[in-house]
Write a protein that holds these residues in place. Structure first.
Motif, PDB file in Angstrom:
ATOM      1  N   ARG A 247       0.844  -1.198   0.000  1.00 26.14           N
ATOM      2  CA  ARG A 247       0.000   0.000   0.000  1.00 26.14           C
ATOM      3  C   ARG A 247       0.875   1.244   0.000  1.00 26.14           C
ATOM      4  O   ARG A 247       0.640   2.195  -0.757  1.00 26.14           O
ATOM      5  CB  ARG A 247      -0.912   0.019   1.225  1.00 26.14           C
ATOM      6  CG  ARG A 247      -1.837   1.248   1.288  1.00 26.14           C
ATOM      7  CD  ARG A 247      -2.201   1.624   2.702  1.00 26.14           C
ATOM      8  NE  ARG A 247      -1.055   2.023   3.502  1.00 26.14           N
ATOM      9  CZ  ARG A 247      -1.130   2.414   4.770  1.00 26.14           C
ATOM     10  NH1 ARG A 247      -2.302   2.434   5.384  1.00 26.14           N
ATOM     11  NH2 ARG A 247      -0.052   2.766   5.439  1.00 26.14           N
ATOM     12  N   SER A 283      -7.704   1.067   2.475  1.00 26.57           N
ATOM     13  CA  SER A 283      -6.919   2.105   1.807  1.00 26.57           C
ATOM     14  C   SER A 283      -6.428   1.637   0.445  1.00 26.57           C
ATOM     15  O   SER A 283      -6.397   2.409  -0.516  1.00 26.57           O
ATOM     16  CB  SER A 283      -5.724   2.512   2.680  1.00 26.57           C
ATOM     17  OG  SER A 283      -6.134   3.251   3.809  1.00 26.57           O
ATOM     18  N   THR A 286      -9.100   2.025  -2.016  1.00 22.59           N
ATOM     19  CA  THR A 286      -9.268   3.420  -2.469  1.00 22.59           C
ATOM     20  C   THR A 286      -8.224   3.759  -3.517  1.00 22.59           C
ATOM     21  O   THR A 286      -8.523   4.438  -4.500  1.00 22.59           O
ATOM     22  CB  THR A 286      -9.166   4.415  -1.292  1.00 22.59           C
ATOM     23  OG1 THR A 286      -7.829   4.438  -0.779  1.00 22.59           O
ATOM     24  CG2 THR A 286     -10.147   4.083  -0.187  1.00 22.59           C
ATOM     25  N   THR A 319      -6.588   7.265   8.622  1.00 25.60           N
ATOM     26  CA  THR A 319      -5.963   7.244   7.299  1.00 25.60           C
ATOM     27  C   THR A 319      -6.967   6.830   6.234  1.00 25.60           C
ATOM     28  O   THR A 319      -7.024   7.422   5.148  1.00 25.60           O
ATOM     29  CB  THR A 319      -4.761   6.281   7.288  1.00 25.60           C
ATOM     30  OG1 THR A 319      -3.764   6.751   8.196  1.00 25.60           O
ATOM     31  CG2 THR A 319      -4.155   6.166   5.895  1.00 25.60           C
ATOM     32  N   VAL A 320      -7.785   5.826   6.553  1.00 25.70           N
ATOM     33  CA  VAL A 320      -8.826   5.400   5.611  1.00 25.70           C
ATOM     34  C   VAL A 320      -9.798   6.549   5.350  1.00 25.70           C
ATOM     35  O   VAL A 320     -10.199   6.809   4.204  1.00 25.70           O
ATOM     36  CB  VAL A 320      -9.591   4.178   6.152  1.00 25.70           C
ATOM     37  CG1 VAL A 320     -10.734   3.819   5.216  1.00 25.70           C
ATOM     38  CG2 VAL A 320      -8.664   2.985   6.310  1.00 25.70           C
ATOM     39  N   ASP A 323      -8.219   8.837   2.956  1.00 27.45           N
ATOM     40  CA  ASP A 323      -8.138   8.254   1.617  1.00 27.45           C
ATOM     41  C   ASP A 323      -9.497   8.263   0.909  1.00 27.45           C
ATOM     42  O   ASP A 323      -9.569   8.422  -0.316  1.00 27.45           O
ATOM     43  CB  ASP A 323      -7.612   6.816   1.699  1.00 27.45           C
ATOM     44  CG  ASP A 323      -6.144   6.750   2.083  1.00 27.45           C
ATOM     45  OD1 ASP A 323      -5.449   7.780   1.951  1.00 27.45           O
ATOM     46  OD2 ASP A 323      -5.683   5.672   2.525  1.00 27.45           O
TER      47      ASP A 323
END
Length: 349
Positions: A247, A283, A286, A319-320, A323
Protein backbone atom coordinates in the motif's frame (compact mmCIF):
# COMPACT_ATOMS: atom_id res chain seq x y z
CA UNK A 1 -4.05 22.47 29.72
CA UNK A 2 -4.91 18.78 29.55
CA UNK A 3 -4.13 18.68 25.83
CA UNK A 4 -0.86 20.51 26.39
CA UNK A 5 0.11 18.14 29.20
CA UNK A 6 -0.57 15.13 26.98
CA UNK A 7 1.54 16.64 24.23
CA UNK A 8 4.43 17.35 26.55
CA UNK A 9 4.41 13.88 28.10
CA UNK A 10 3.83 11.68 25.05
CA UNK A 11 6.43 12.97 22.59
CA UNK A 12 8.90 10.83 20.64
CA UNK A 13 12.56 11.90 20.67
CA UNK A 14 14.62 10.17 17.99
CA UNK A 15 17.86 11.36 19.61
CA UNK A 16 17.07 9.38 22.76
CA UNK A 17 17.90 6.20 20.85
CA UNK A 18 21.28 7.30 19.49
CA UNK A 19 23.52 6.28 22.39
CA UNK A 20 21.72 3.04 23.42
CA UNK A 21 21.59 1.78 19.83
CA UNK A 22 25.22 2.73 19.13
CA UNK A 23 26.33 1.01 22.32
CA UNK A 24 24.39 -2.18 21.49
CA UNK A 25 25.69 -2.31 17.92
CA UNK A 26 29.27 -1.85 19.13
CA UNK A 27 28.98 -4.42 21.91
CA UNK A 28 25.63 -6.23 22.02
CA UNK A 29 26.53 -8.55 24.88
CA UNK A 30 28.30 -7.96 28.17
CA UNK A 31 28.98 -10.26 31.11
CA UNK A 32 25.89 -11.07 33.13
CA UNK A 33 25.63 -9.52 36.55
CA UNK A 34 27.33 -11.97 38.94
CA UNK A 35 25.47 -13.51 41.87
CA UNK A 36 25.37 -11.15 44.82
CA UNK A 37 23.91 -10.90 48.29
CA UNK A 38 20.29 -9.77 48.64
CA UNK A 39 20.17 -5.99 48.64
CA UNK A 40 16.74 -5.23 50.00
CA UNK A 41 13.50 -6.46 51.53
CA UNK A 42 11.96 -9.32 49.60
CA UNK A 43 15.12 -10.12 47.64
CA UNK A 44 16.24 -13.71 47.87
CA UNK A 45 17.31 -16.73 45.89
CA UNK A 46 15.97 -16.68 42.34
CA UNK A 47 14.89 -19.99 40.83
CA UNK A 48 12.98 -21.59 37.99
CA UNK A 49 9.58 -20.72 39.42
CA UNK A 50 10.48 -17.03 39.45
CA UNK A 51 11.62 -17.12 35.83
CA UNK A 52 8.53 -19.00 34.69
CA UNK A 53 6.40 -16.36 36.39
CA UNK A 54 8.07 -13.55 34.44
CA UNK A 55 7.73 -15.33 31.10
CA UNK A 56 4.07 -16.11 31.86
CA UNK A 57 3.40 -12.47 32.73
CA UNK A 58 4.91 -11.38 29.41
CA UNK A 59 2.83 -13.87 27.45
CA UNK A 60 -0.37 -12.86 29.19
CA UNK A 61 0.38 -9.20 28.50
CA UNK A 62 1.03 -9.92 24.80
CA UNK A 63 -2.34 -11.68 24.51
CA UNK A 64 -4.21 -8.85 26.23
CA UNK A 65 -2.39 -6.24 24.13
CA UNK A 66 -3.17 -8.04 20.88
CA UNK A 67 -6.85 -8.50 21.68
CA UNK A 68 -7.71 -5.26 23.46
CA UNK A 69 -4.92 -2.76 22.69
CA UNK A 70 -2.18 -1.13 24.69
CA UNK A 71 -4.59 1.29 26.35
CA UNK A 72 -6.67 -1.43 28.00
CA UNK A 73 -6.65 -1.25 31.81
CA UNK A 74 -5.38 -4.82 32.12
CA UNK A 75 -1.99 -3.80 30.73
CA UNK A 76 -1.27 -1.88 33.92
CA UNK A 77 -0.83 -5.23 35.67
CA UNK A 78 2.27 -6.07 33.64
CA UNK A 79 3.77 -2.70 34.56
CA UNK A 80 3.20 -3.55 38.22
CA UNK A 81 4.79 -6.95 37.61
CA UNK A 82 7.87 -5.26 36.16
CA UNK A 83 8.14 -2.91 39.12
CA UNK A 84 7.17 -5.16 42.03
CA UNK A 85 8.14 -8.64 40.84
CA UNK A 86 10.97 -8.41 38.32
CA UNK A 87 12.93 -5.52 39.84
CA UNK A 88 13.30 -7.15 43.29
CA UNK A 89 14.47 -10.39 41.63
CA UNK A 90 17.32 -8.52 39.94
CA UNK A 91 18.55 -7.62 43.42
CA UNK A 92 18.42 -11.24 44.56
CA UNK A 93 20.99 -14.02 44.32
CA UNK A 94 21.27 -16.38 41.39
CA UNK A 95 23.69 -18.48 39.42
CA UNK A 96 25.14 -17.09 36.21
CA UNK A 97 22.80 -19.25 34.11
CA UNK A 98 19.72 -18.14 36.05
CA UNK A 99 20.97 -14.55 36.04
CA UNK A 100 21.25 -14.44 32.27
CA UNK A 101 17.71 -15.73 31.81
CA UNK A 102 16.44 -13.42 34.53
CA UNK A 103 17.82 -10.39 32.71
CA UNK A 104 16.47 -11.67 29.37
CA UNK A 105 13.01 -12.32 30.82
CA UNK A 106 12.97 -8.87 32.41
CA UNK A 107 14.07 -7.35 29.10
CA UNK A 108 11.11 -8.98 27.36
CA UNK A 109 8.77 -7.80 30.11
CA UNK A 110 10.07 -4.26 29.69
CA UNK A 111 9.71 -4.53 25.91
CA UNK A 112 6.07 -5.62 26.27
CA UNK A 113 5.34 -2.72 28.62
CA UNK A 114 7.00 -0.36 26.15
CA UNK A 115 4.99 -1.67 23.22
CA UNK A 116 1.71 -1.29 25.11
CA UNK A 117 2.67 2.29 26.00
CA UNK A 118 3.55 3.02 22.37
CA UNK A 119 0.27 1.51 21.18
CA UNK A 120 -1.61 3.75 23.61
CA UNK A 121 0.22 6.85 22.35
CA UNK A 122 2.62 7.31 25.28
CA UNK A 123 5.76 7.48 23.17
CA UNK A 124 8.18 8.80 25.76
CA UNK A 125 7.19 6.08 28.23
CA UNK A 126 7.64 3.51 25.48
CA UNK A 127 11.11 4.79 24.66
CA UNK A 128 12.23 4.57 28.29
CA UNK A 129 11.11 0.95 28.52
CA UNK A 130 12.66 -0.01 25.18
CA UNK A 131 16.00 1.54 26.21
CA UNK A 132 15.80 -0.32 29.51
CA UNK A 133 15.00 -3.56 27.69
CA UNK A 134 17.98 -3.17 25.37
CA UNK A 135 20.27 -2.53 28.35
CA UNK A 136 18.94 -5.61 30.15
CA UNK A 137 19.51 -7.71 27.04
CA UNK A 138 23.15 -6.56 26.95
CA UNK A 139 23.56 -7.44 30.61
CA UNK A 140 22.06 -10.85 29.90
CA UNK A 141 24.62 -11.42 27.16
CA UNK A 142 21.59 -12.23 24.97
CA UNK A 143 22.14 -10.93 21.44
CA UNK A 144 18.93 -12.54 20.21
CA UNK A 145 16.79 -10.67 22.73
CA UNK A 146 18.67 -7.47 21.93
CA UNK A 147 17.91 -7.95 18.24
CA UNK A 148 14.21 -8.36 18.99
CA UNK A 149 14.15 -5.26 21.20
CA UNK A 150 16.07 -3.14 18.71
CA UNK A 151 13.72 -4.25 15.92
CA UNK A 152 10.76 -3.17 18.06
CA UNK A 153 12.46 0.20 18.53
CA UNK A 154 12.89 0.42 14.76
CA UNK A 155 9.16 -0.17 14.26
CA UNK A 156 8.31 2.63 16.67
CA UNK A 157 10.78 4.90 14.89
CA UNK A 158 9.26 4.09 11.50
CA UNK A 159 5.68 4.59 12.69
CA UNK A 160 6.63 7.92 14.25
CA UNK A 161 7.75 9.21 10.87
CA UNK A 162 11.48 8.41 10.63
CA UNK A 163 11.65 5.52 8.14
CA UNK A 164 15.25 6.10 7.03
CA UNK A 165 16.57 5.82 10.58
CA UNK A 166 14.26 2.89 11.22
CA UNK A 167 15.65 0.99 8.23
CA UNK A 168 19.19 1.52 9.53
CA UNK A 169 18.20 0.29 13.00
CA UNK A 170 16.48 -2.84 11.67
CA UNK A 171 19.35 -3.63 9.33
CA UNK A 172 21.83 -3.12 12.17
CA UNK A 173 19.83 -5.43 14.42
CA UNK A 174 19.86 -8.11 11.72
CA UNK A 175 23.55 -7.83 10.87
CA UNK A 176 24.64 -7.83 14.52
CA UNK A 177 22.50 -10.86 15.38
CA UNK A 178 23.37 -13.09 12.43
CA UNK A 179 24.87 -16.29 13.76
CA UNK A 180 23.34 -15.66 17.20
CA UNK A 181 19.58 -15.32 16.70
CA UNK A 182 16.95 -17.81 15.56
CA UNK A 183 15.57 -17.49 12.00
CA UNK A 184 12.22 -16.14 13.24
CA UNK A 185 13.95 -13.29 15.08
CA UNK A 186 16.08 -12.41 12.06
CA UNK A 187 12.99 -12.59 9.83
CA UNK A 188 11.24 -10.10 12.11
CA UNK A 189 14.16 -7.69 11.73
CA UNK A 190 14.08 -8.01 7.94
CA UNK A 191 10.32 -7.42 7.89
CA UNK A 192 10.76 -4.22 9.92
CA UNK A 193 13.42 -3.12 7.44
CA UNK A 194 11.05 -3.87 4.54
CA UNK A 195 8.30 -1.80 6.16
CA UNK A 196 10.66 1.16 6.58
CA UNK A 197 11.77 0.96 2.94
CA UNK A 198 8.12 0.81 1.94
CA UNK A 199 7.46 4.08 3.76
CA UNK A 200 10.37 5.59 1.82
CA UNK A 201 8.84 4.39 -1.49
CA UNK A 202 11.92 2.27 -2.21
CA UNK A 203 10.33 -0.73 -3.89
CA UNK A 204 13.57 -2.56 -4.69
CA UNK A 205 14.91 -2.39 -1.13
CA UNK A 206 11.52 -3.23 0.37
CA UNK A 207 11.08 -6.21 -1.93
CA UNK A 208 14.55 -7.57 -1.19
CA UNK A 209 14.11 -7.29 2.60
CA UNK A 210 10.62 -8.81 2.44
CA UNK A 211 11.84 -11.74 0.34
CA UNK A 212 14.64 -12.37 2.84
CA UNK A 213 12.15 -12.27 5.71
CA UNK A 214 10.06 -14.91 3.92
CA UNK A 215 13.07 -17.16 3.40
CA UNK A 216 14.11 -16.87 7.05
CA UNK A 217 10.60 -17.63 8.27
CA UNK A 218 10.46 -20.67 5.99
CA UNK A 219 13.75 -21.83 7.54
CA UNK A 220 12.18 -22.29 10.99
CA UNK A 221 12.44 -26.01 11.79
CA UNK A 222 10.29 -27.93 14.30
CA UNK A 223 12.32 -28.83 17.34
CA UNK A 224 15.03 -26.25 16.65
CA UNK A 225 15.65 -23.26 18.89
CA UNK A 226 12.76 -20.85 18.36
CA UNK A 227 11.81 -18.27 21.03
CA UNK A 228 8.25 -18.85 22.19
CA UNK A 229 7.57 -15.16 22.79
CA UNK A 230 7.86 -14.52 19.04
CA UNK A 231 5.57 -17.41 18.06
CA UNK A 232 2.91 -14.92 16.94
CA UNK A 233 5.13 -13.97 13.99
CA UNK A 234 3.80 -16.42 11.41
CA UNK A 235 3.61 -16.38 7.60
CA UNK A 236 0.09 -14.96 7.98
CA UNK A 237 1.40 -12.11 10.10
CA UNK A 238 4.18 -11.42 7.60
CA UNK A 239 1.57 -11.32 4.83
CA UNK A 240 -0.52 -8.81 6.80
CA UNK A 241 2.48 -6.47 7.05
CA UNK A 242 3.28 -7.05 3.37
CA UNK A 243 -0.15 -5.60 2.54
CA UNK A 244 0.88 -2.36 4.23
CA UNK A 245 4.27 -2.35 2.51
CA UNK A 246 2.66 -2.54 -0.91
CA UNK A 247 0.00 0.00 0.00
CA UNK A 248 2.80 2.40 0.94
CA UNK A 249 4.53 1.65 -2.36
CA UNK A 250 1.37 2.52 -4.28
CA UNK A 251 0.87 -1.07 -5.49
CA UNK A 252 -2.74 -1.86 -4.55
CA UNK A 253 -3.01 -5.05 -6.60
CA UNK A 254 0.03 -6.55 -4.91
CA UNK A 255 -1.46 -5.57 -1.55
CA UNK A 256 -4.71 -7.35 -2.43
CA UNK A 257 -2.77 -10.45 -3.49
CA UNK A 258 -1.00 -10.62 -0.11
CA UNK A 259 -4.32 -10.37 1.66
CA UNK A 260 -5.25 -13.91 0.63
CA UNK A 261 -2.24 -15.22 2.54
CA UNK A 262 -3.08 -13.13 5.60
CA UNK A 263 -6.73 -14.14 5.93
CA UNK A 264 -6.19 -17.23 8.15
CA UNK A 265 -4.99 -15.06 11.05
CA UNK A 266 -7.66 -15.53 13.78
CA UNK A 267 -9.42 -12.31 14.76
CA UNK A 268 -10.30 -13.67 18.18
CA UNK A 269 -6.65 -13.72 19.24
CA UNK A 270 -5.08 -11.10 16.97
CA UNK A 271 -7.93 -8.60 17.07
CA UNK A 272 -5.90 -5.43 16.60
CA UNK A 273 -3.71 -6.89 13.84
CA UNK A 274 -6.73 -8.15 11.90
CA UNK A 275 -8.50 -4.82 12.29
CA UNK A 276 -5.43 -2.93 11.08
CA UNK A 277 -5.14 -5.32 8.15
CA UNK A 278 -8.69 -4.49 7.07
CA UNK A 279 -8.03 -0.77 7.44
CA UNK A 280 -4.91 -1.03 5.26
CA UNK A 281 -6.84 -3.16 2.79
CA UNK A 282 -9.56 -0.51 2.63
CA UNK A 283 -6.92 2.10 1.81
CA UNK A 284 -5.58 -0.18 -0.92
CA UNK A 285 -9.08 -0.39 -2.41
CA UNK A 286 -9.27 3.42 -2.47
CA UNK A 287 -5.94 3.55 -4.29
CA UNK A 288 -7.35 1.06 -6.81
CA UNK A 289 -10.41 3.29 -7.28
CA UNK A 290 -12.90 0.77 -5.88
CA UNK A 291 -15.16 2.77 -3.56
CA UNK A 292 -17.67 0.01 -2.80
CA UNK A 293 -15.04 -2.48 -1.65
CA UNK A 294 -13.16 0.25 0.19
CA UNK A 295 -16.25 1.17 2.20
CA UNK A 296 -17.19 -2.43 2.91
CA UNK A 297 -13.71 -3.26 4.14
CA UNK A 298 -13.46 -0.01 6.10
CA UNK A 299 -16.75 -0.82 7.85
CA UNK A 300 -15.31 -4.19 8.83
CA UNK A 301 -12.17 -2.54 10.18
CA UNK A 302 -14.21 -0.04 12.19
CA UNK A 303 -16.33 -2.84 13.64
CA UNK A 304 -13.19 -4.58 14.90
CA UNK A 305 -11.11 -1.60 16.01
CA UNK A 306 -13.93 0.37 17.57
CA UNK A 307 -13.58 -1.74 20.70
CA UNK A 308 -9.77 -1.84 20.75
CA UNK A 309 -8.00 0.67 23.02
CA UNK A 310 -5.21 1.54 20.61
CA UNK A 311 -4.23 5.01 19.45
CA UNK A 312 -1.99 3.37 16.85
CA UNK A 313 -4.81 1.26 15.40
CA UNK A 314 -7.20 4.19 15.38
CA UNK A 315 -4.69 6.15 13.31
CA UNK A 316 -5.22 3.60 10.53
CA UNK A 317 -8.96 4.32 10.60
CA UNK A 318 -8.24 8.03 10.25
CA UNK A 319 -5.96 7.24 7.30
CA UNK A 320 -8.83 5.40 5.61
CA UNK A 321 -11.10 8.37 6.27
CA UNK A 322 -8.59 10.64 4.54
CA UNK A 323 -8.14 8.25 1.62
CA UNK A 324 -11.91 8.09 1.09
CA UNK A 325 -11.96 11.84 0.48
CA UNK A 326 -11.37 10.98 -3.16
CA UNK A 327 -15.19 10.77 -3.13
CA UNK A 328 -16.11 13.76 -0.92
CA UNK A 329 -19.68 14.04 -2.19
CA UNK A 330 -20.65 10.45 -1.53
CA UNK A 331 -22.91 10.35 1.56
CA UNK A 332 -21.47 6.97 2.58
CA UNK A 333 -18.02 8.54 2.84
CA UNK A 334 -19.35 11.33 5.06
CA UNK A 335 -21.24 8.80 7.19
CA UNK A 336 -18.10 6.70 7.67
CA UNK A 337 -16.10 9.75 8.76
CA UNK A 338 -18.76 10.63 11.33
CA UNK A 339 -18.82 7.10 12.70
CA UNK A 340 -15.02 7.01 13.02
CA UNK A 341 -15.04 10.30 14.90
CA UNK A 342 -17.86 9.09 17.17
CA UNK A 343 -16.21 5.78 18.04
CA UNK A 344 -12.53 6.64 18.26
CA UNK A 345 -12.34 10.44 18.38
CA UNK A 346 -10.04 12.78 16.50
CA UNK A 347 -6.57 11.89 15.17
CA UNK A 348 -3.70 12.00 17.67
CA UNK A 349 -0.03 12.56 17.06
Amino acid sequence: MDSRRRFLTTGFALGAYTMPVTRWLAKPATAATPPSAPAGPGAGRVGRTDLDGLWAASEEARVWDSRFGGGHWQNSSVTRCLQTQAAPLLRGTYTETVGRELFAATAELSRVVGWAAFDAGHHDVAQRHFIQALSLARSAGDIETGCYVLTTMALQTMLRGFPEQAADMAEGAYERARGHAAPRVLAFAKLAEARAHGRMKDGAAAGAALAQAELLLDAVQPGAHDPQHLAYFTPERLAADAIEIHRDLGQPQAALNWNRLAEPMPAGRFTRAVGIRHAVLASSHTHAGDLDRALSTADHALGILGTVHSTRAHAYLHTVTTDLQRWPRDPRVRDFAVRVHTLVGSPHR
